[in-house]
Design a protein around this motif. Structure first.
Motif, PDB file in Angstrom:
ATOM      1  N   UNK A  27      34.695  50.900  40.077  1.00 22.45           N
ATOM      2  CA  UNK A  27      34.614  49.683  40.884  1.00 22.45           C
ATOM      3  C   UNK A  27      34.151  48.499  40.031  1.00 22.45           C
ATOM      4  N   UNK A  28      33.173  48.729  39.176  1.00 23.54           N
ATOM      5  CA  UNK A  28      32.615  47.653  38.355  1.00 23.54           C
ATOM      6  C   UNK A  28      33.585  47.174  37.275  1.00 23.54           C
ATOM      7  N   UNK A  29      34.538  48.016  36.890  1.00 25.45           N
ATOM      8  CA  UNK A  29      35.455  47.663  35.803  1.00 25.45           C
ATOM      9  C   UNK A  29      36.912  47.697  36.243  1.00 25.45           C
ATOM     10  N   UNK A  30      37.138  47.545  37.525  1.00 29.92           N
ATOM     11  CA  UNK A  30      38.503  47.520  38.050  1.00 29.92           C
ATOM     12  C   UNK A  30      39.149  46.164  37.757  1.00 29.92           C
ATOM     13  N   UNK A  31      40.291  46.133  37.072  1.00 23.54           N
ATOM     14  CA  UNK A  31      40.961  44.845  36.802  1.00 23.54           C
ATOM     15  C   UNK A  31      41.303  44.097  38.084  1.00 23.54           C
ATOM     16  N   UNK A  32      41.706  44.836  39.118  1.00 21.45           N
ATOM     17  CA  UNK A  32      42.074  44.209  40.385  1.00 21.45           C
ATOM     18  C   UNK A  32      40.887  43.501  41.014  1.00 21.45           C
ATOM     19  N   UNK A  33      39.740  44.179  41.065  1.00 27.21           N
ATOM     20  CA  UNK A  33      38.558  43.566  41.664  1.00 27.21           C
ATOM     21  C   UNK A  33      38.007  42.437  40.795  1.00 27.21           C
ATOM     22  N   UNK A  34      38.065  42.611  39.469  1.00 30.22           N
ATOM     23  CA  UNK A  34      37.582  41.562  38.585  1.00 30.22           C
ATOM     24  C   UNK A  34      38.421  40.301  38.726  1.00 30.22           C
TER      25      UNK A  34
END
Length: 206
Positions: A27-34
Motif C-alpha cells: 500500500x505504501x509503495x503502490x504506484x497507483x496510490x502514489x
C-alpha cells in the motif's frame, strides 16, 4: 499477567520475520496510490485569487436648505473606496470530499488485491515446501528398500514401485514451480521496480 504474556507472544508470532506487513508495504509503495496522492496534492496546492473593487457610503447636505446646497454643490461626502481579495482553492469542498472517498475506495481495493495475491503465493510456497519434504522422505525410504533388496530381504518390485512414486511426485512438484514464480511476480507487480527486492525479502521472511 499471564493472559497479557500470552497475548504478547501471539502478537509477536503474527509479525513477519522482517517485522513488516507485506500488505502495508504494498500500500505504501503502490504506484497507483502514489499517483493518486500526488494528483490530490497538486490540486490542493492550486488556488485562484479573486479581487473586487467598489465604493461604499452616502452624500450628506451641510445645511437645512437642501435645495440651495444641492444647487451649489456644497455637499459633504462620507464615501470610501474598497478592495476585497480572496484566495480560493481550485476544487470545491464537494470535489475534495469525492476525491477522498475515491482514494479510500482505491485503498481498500488495493489491500484486498494484495492480500489475495500474497495468500496465493504463500499457499503455493507452502505446498512446494511440503512436497520437497515428502520427496526427501521417499528418497530415504527408497535407499532403505534398495539395501534390503541387496541383502535379499526385499523384492525388487518394492524398489521399482517406490521409484515410480517418486518420479510422479517430482513431476507434480516441477509443474507447480512456474505457478509459484507467476504468483510471486503478481505480488511484486503491485509495487514499483525499486521496491520489489525489498518486498521479495519480506515475503520470504514470512
Amino acid at each position: 499477567m499471564k493472559k497479557f504474556l500470552v497475548a504478547f507472544w501471539l502478537a509477536c508470532l503474527s509479525v513477519p520475520a522482517w517485522g513488516m506487513d507485506p500488505v502495508q508495504y504494498i500500500v505504501e509503495h503502490s504506484p497507483e496510490l502514489q499517483q493518486f496522492q500526488a494528483q490530490s496534492r497538486w490540486y490542493n496546492q492550486i488556488s485562484v485569487k479573486a479581487t473586487t473593487r467598489g465604493r461604499y457610503g452616502q452624500t450628506a447636505l451641510l445645511s437645512e436648505d437642501d435645495a440651495t446646497l444641492e444647487s451649489s454643490g456644497n455637499q459633504a461626502r462620507s464615501t470610501f473606496d474598497f478592495t476585497i481579495s480572496a484566495t480560493l482553492p481550485l476544487i470545491c469542498p464537494k470535489e475534495a470530499l469525492d476525491s477522498r472517498v475515491k482514494y479510500f475506495a482505491t485503498l481498500r481495493s488495493m489491500r484486498t488485491e494484495a492480500a489475495a495475491a500474497i495468500a496465493k503465493y504463500q499457499a503455493l510456497r507452502s505446498w512446494i515446501t511440503r512436497e520437497e519434504t515428502i520427496l526427501q522422505d521417499f528418497r530415504n525410504e527408497l535407499d532403505w528398500i534398495q539395501k534390503r533388496v541387496e541383502a535379499g530381504l526385499e523384492d525388487t518390485k518394492a524398489a521399482i514401485s517406490k521409484t515410480i512414486e517418486i518420479k510422479t511426485r517430482i513431476q507434480g512438484l516441477e509443474s507447480k514451480r512456474p505457478e509459484l514464480q507467476a504468483a510471486l511476480e503478481s505480488v511484486l507487480s503491485l509495487v514499483d521496480g525499486e521496491h520489489r527486492e525489498k518486498l521479495k525479502a519480506i515475503l520470504q521472511g514470512i
